[in-house]
Design an enzyme around this catalytic site. Structure first.
Site, mmCIF file in Angstrom:
data_model
loop_
_atom_site.group_PDB
_atom_site.id
_atom_site.type_symbol
_atom_site.label_atom_id
_atom_site.label_comp_id
_atom_site.label_asym_id
_atom_site.label_seq_id
_atom_site.Cartn_x
_atom_site.Cartn_y
_atom_site.Cartn_z
ATOM 1 N N SER A 5 0.788 -1.381 0.096
ATOM 2 C CA SER A 5 -0.262 0.219 -0.405
ATOM 3 C C SER A 5 1.035 0.763 -0.139
ATOM 4 O O SER A 5 1.420 1.324 0.329
ATOM 5 C CB SER A 5 -1.029 -0.092 1.307
ATOM 6 O OG SER A 5 -1.335 1.516 1.906
ATOM 7 N N HIS A 30 -1.722 -1.271 -4.029
ATOM 8 C CA HIS A 30 -2.926 -1.065 -2.969
ATOM 9 C C HIS A 30 -2.580 -0.256 -3.153
ATOM 10 O O HIS A 30 -1.902 1.179 -2.502
ATOM 11 C CB HIS A 30 -3.275 -1.595 -1.767
ATOM 12 C CG HIS A 30 -3.989 -1.621 -1.811
ATOM 13 N ND1 HIS A 30 -4.939 -2.075 -1.780
ATOM 14 C CD2 HIS A 30 -4.341 -0.409 0.091
ATOM 15 C CE1 HIS A 30 -6.149 -2.363 -0.432
ATOM 16 N NE2 HIS A 30 -6.113 -0.140 -0.393
ATOM 17 N N ASP A 32 -4.672 3.219 -2.202
ATOM 18 C CA ASP A 32 -5.693 4.039 -1.691
ATOM 19 C C ASP A 32 -6.531 5.461 -1.840
ATOM 20 O O ASP A 32 -5.929 6.547 -1.174
ATOM 21 C CB ASP A 32 -5.225 3.872 0.256
ATOM 22 C CG ASP A 32 -5.248 2.322 0.651
ATOM 23 O OD1 ASP A 32 -5.810 1.589 1.049
ATOM 24 O OD2 ASP A 32 -4.103 2.417 1.333
ATOM 25 N N MET A 34 -9.085 8.227 -1.338
ATOM 26 C CA MET A 34 -9.544 8.812 0.165
ATOM 27 C C MET A 34 -9.822 10.438 0.026
ATOM 28 O O MET A 34 -9.204 11.308 -0.761
ATOM 29 C CB MET A 34 -8.424 8.944 1.892
ATOM 30 C CG MET A 34 -7.770 7.676 2.005
ATOM 31 S SD MET A 34 -6.934 7.653 3.989
ATOM 32 C CE MET A 34 -6.225 6.007 3.806
ATOM 33 N N HIS A 65 -8.702 0.851 -3.457
ATOM 34 C CA HIS A 65 -9.928 1.593 -2.667
ATOM 35 C C HIS A 65 -10.207 2.746 -2.279
ATOM 36 O O HIS A 65 -9.067 3.221 -2.053
ATOM 37 C CB HIS A 65 -7.796 0.396 -1.112
ATOM 38 C CG HIS A 65 -9.368 0.400 -0.142
ATOM 39 N ND1 HIS A 65 -8.619 -0.013 0.866
ATOM 40 C CD2 HIS A 65 -10.857 0.391 0.028
ATOM 41 C CE1 HIS A 65 -9.351 0.445 1.867
ATOM 42 N NE2 HIS A 65 -10.642 0.207 1.428
ATOM 43 N N MET A 67 -12.197 4.886 -0.775
ATOM 44 C CA MET A 67 -12.448 4.950 0.840
ATOM 45 C C MET A 67 -13.642 6.401 0.354
ATOM 46 O O MET A 67 -12.786 7.490 0.483
ATOM 47 C CB MET A 67 -11.462 5.169 1.793
ATOM 48 C CG MET A 67 -11.127 3.940 2.175
ATOM 49 S SD MET A 67 -9.896 3.753 3.303
ATOM 50 C CE MET A 67 -8.097 3.602 2.338
ATOM 51 N N MET A 136 -11.468 -4.886 5.785
ATOM 52 C CA MET A 136 -10.849 -4.459 6.542
ATOM 53 C C MET A 136 -10.497 -4.383 7.936
ATOM 54 O O MET A 136 -11.679 -5.484 8.735
ATOM 55 C CB MET A 136 -11.442 -2.638 6.381
ATOM 56 C CG MET A 136 -11.671 -2.556 5.282
ATOM 57 S SD MET A 136 -10.392 -1.723 4.651
ATOM 58 C CE MET A 136 -9.268 -0.783 5.707
ATOM 59 N N GLY A 141 -8.837 5.101 6.380
ATOM 60 C CA GLY A 141 -8.462 6.024 6.756
ATOM 61 C C GLY A 141 -6.843 5.926 7.087
ATOM 62 O O GLY A 141 -6.519 7.591 6.471
ATOM 63 N N PHE A 142 -6.305 5.384 8.373
ATOM 64 C CA PHE A 142 -4.323 5.972 8.069
ATOM 65 C C PHE A 142 -4.139 4.607 8.477
ATOM 66 O O PHE A 142 -4.681 3.191 8.452
ATOM 67 C CB PHE A 142 -4.568 6.221 9.262
ATOM 68 C CG PHE A 142 -5.389 8.139 9.480
ATOM 69 C CD1 PHE A 142 -4.712 8.811 9.418
ATOM 70 C CD2 PHE A 142 -6.952 7.635 9.718
ATOM 71 C CE1 PHE A 142 -5.297 10.263 9.040
ATOM 72 C CE2 PHE A 142 -7.273 9.393 9.736
ATOM 73 C CZ PHE A 142 -6.664 9.928 9.319
ATOM 74 N N GLY A 144 -1.096 1.887 9.650
ATOM 75 C CA GLY A 144 -0.269 2.826 11.079
ATOM 76 C C GLY A 144 -0.750 2.000 12.052
ATOM 77 O O GLY A 144 -0.654 2.167 13.489
ATOM 78 N N ASP A 171 -7.024 -6.124 5.029
ATOM 79 C CA ASP A 171 -6.460 -4.476 4.421
ATOM 80 C C ASP A 171 -6.335 -3.812 6.030
ATOM 81 O O ASP A 171 -7.138 -3.620 6.758
ATOM 82 C CB ASP A 171 -6.775 -3.110 3.545
ATOM 83 C CG ASP A 171 -6.492 -2.542 3.487
ATOM 84 O OD1 ASP A 171 -4.888 -1.930 3.823
ATOM 85 O OD2 ASP A 171 -6.660 -1.427 3.076
ATOM 86 N N GLY A 172 -5.390 -4.224 6.747
ATOM 87 C CA GLY A 172 -4.746 -3.035 7.908
ATOM 88 C C GLY A 172 -4.516 -3.780 9.475
ATOM 89 O O GLY A 172 -4.694 -4.924 9.596
ATOM 90 N N GLY A 173 -2.596 -3.145 9.223
ATOM 91 C CA GLY A 173 -2.220 -3.804 10.574
ATOM 92 C C GLY A 173 -1.563 -5.266 10.247
ATOM 93 O O GLY A 173 -1.005 -5.800 10.980
HETATM 94 C C1 DX5 Z 1 -6.396 2.156 4.821
HETATM 95 C C2 DX5 Z 1 -6.310 1.978 4.126
HETATM 96 C C3 DX5 Z 1 -4.850 0.601 4.236
HETATM 97 C C4 DX5 Z 1 -3.912 1.359 4.802
HETATM 98 C C5 DX5 Z 1 -2.152 -0.096 5.390
HETATM 99 O O1 DX5 Z 1 -7.143 3.077 5.057
HETATM 100 O O2 DX5 Z 1 -6.603 1.413 3.327
HETATM 101 O O3 DX5 Z 1 -4.667 0.507 2.803
HETATM 102 O O4 DX5 Z 1 -2.430 1.960 3.788
HETATM 103 O O5 DX5 Z 1 -1.915 0.654 6.158
HETATM 104 P P1 DX5 Z 1 -0.828 -0.275 7.290
HETATM 105 O O6 DX5 Z 1 -0.810 -1.326 6.572
HETATM 106 O O7 DX5 Z 1 -0.066 0.381 8.521
HETATM 107 O O8 DX5 Z 1 -2.206 -0.921 8.131
HETATM 108 ZN ZN ZN Z 2 -6.867 0.227 1.571
#
Ligand code: DX5
Ligand code: ZN
Length: 214
Positions: A5, A30, A32, A34, A65, A67, A136, A141-142, A144, A171-173
């Site tokens: 991402s 990927h 993102d 937003m 993706h 958002m 998700m 949104g973010f 990390g 997706d996420g963490g």
């Molecule tokens: C969050 C995004 C993710 C994000 C994942 O809203 O959709 O794609 O970049 O970031 P990490 O891998 O740091 O959780």
């Molecule tokens: Zn994403």
């Protein structure tokens, strides 16, 4: 497959960042998108999608993706800029089946996704319309944020219902500690931002995620 991402890439040296992660084991990108309305953050739009296409010579799958509150409106420009798939949020539209069909007209793969608070059942009527189902595992949104392991129950339910030609994405963490449980639950595609781009040694970070998947 591992999708890098670019949300956590350094945009001052974007081409080098992308080249580094793709040459050390990430499979595709990927992206993102937003809008500051569907989520409380603004990232980028078609011009960065186009930059991603140019940075990869058009040879790498670009997984967008969205958002955004109006995914149908923005799908066309994002596909024209180079995206191969458009994944939209079920919460963003009144009629997700109609939205999926509209987006498909642009000739891309179509994906559906949901916020952590949205129940997985919401997706079941849509499964015939999409190639990708994105779960998700953080609040959108973010990058990390911390992985939400309870989201793997959604993956397990989806795994019973998807066809062999459909992909489950998470997706996420995702990092070397969380990836194995996701793999075991049935995930095919792993989105990773911070665990790769923020690592002091990116090749090692990618290798440790791959190692954890064995
Ligand atoms: C969050 C995004 C993710 C994000 C994942 O809203 O959709 O794609 O970049 O970031 P990490 O891998 O740091 O959780
Ligand atoms: Zn994403």
């Amino acid at each position: 497959m591992i999708a890098a991402s670019i949300l956590s890439a350094n945009f001052a040296r974007f081409g080098e960042d992308v080249e580094e992660v793709l040459s050390h084991g990430c499979d595709f990108l990927h992206l993102d998108v937003m809008d500051g309305h569907f989520v409380p953050n603004i990232s980028f739009g078609p011009c960065v999608v186009k930059g991603s296409k140019d940075a990869t010579g058009g040879k790498v799958y670009l997984d967008a993706h969205l958002m955004v509150s109006e995914p149908v409106k923005y799908a066309g420009p994002i596909v024209k800029a180079g995206a191969h798939s458009i994944t939209f949020h079920v919460e963003a539209v009144d009629d997700p089946i109609a939205a999926a069909r509209e987006i498909r007209k642009w000739g891309c793969h179509v994906g559906i996704t949901l916020r952590p608070m949205t129940s997985v059942e919401t997706l079941y009527p849509l499964l015939d319309e999409v190639e990708i189902v994105l779960v998700m595992s953080v609040k959108p949104g973010f990058s990390g944020q911390k992985f939400m392991p309870e989201m793997l129950a959604k993956v397990r339910e989806l795994k019973k219902r998807v066809r062999p030609n459909q992909r489950i994405e998470i997706d996420g963490g995702v990092n070397h500690e969380t990836v194995k449980a996701a793999l075991d639950a049935g995930v095919d595609w792993f989105v990773v931002a911070s665990a790769i781009f923020d690592a002091p040694n990116r090749p090692e970070a990618i290798a440790s995620i791959r190692h954890a998947m064995k």
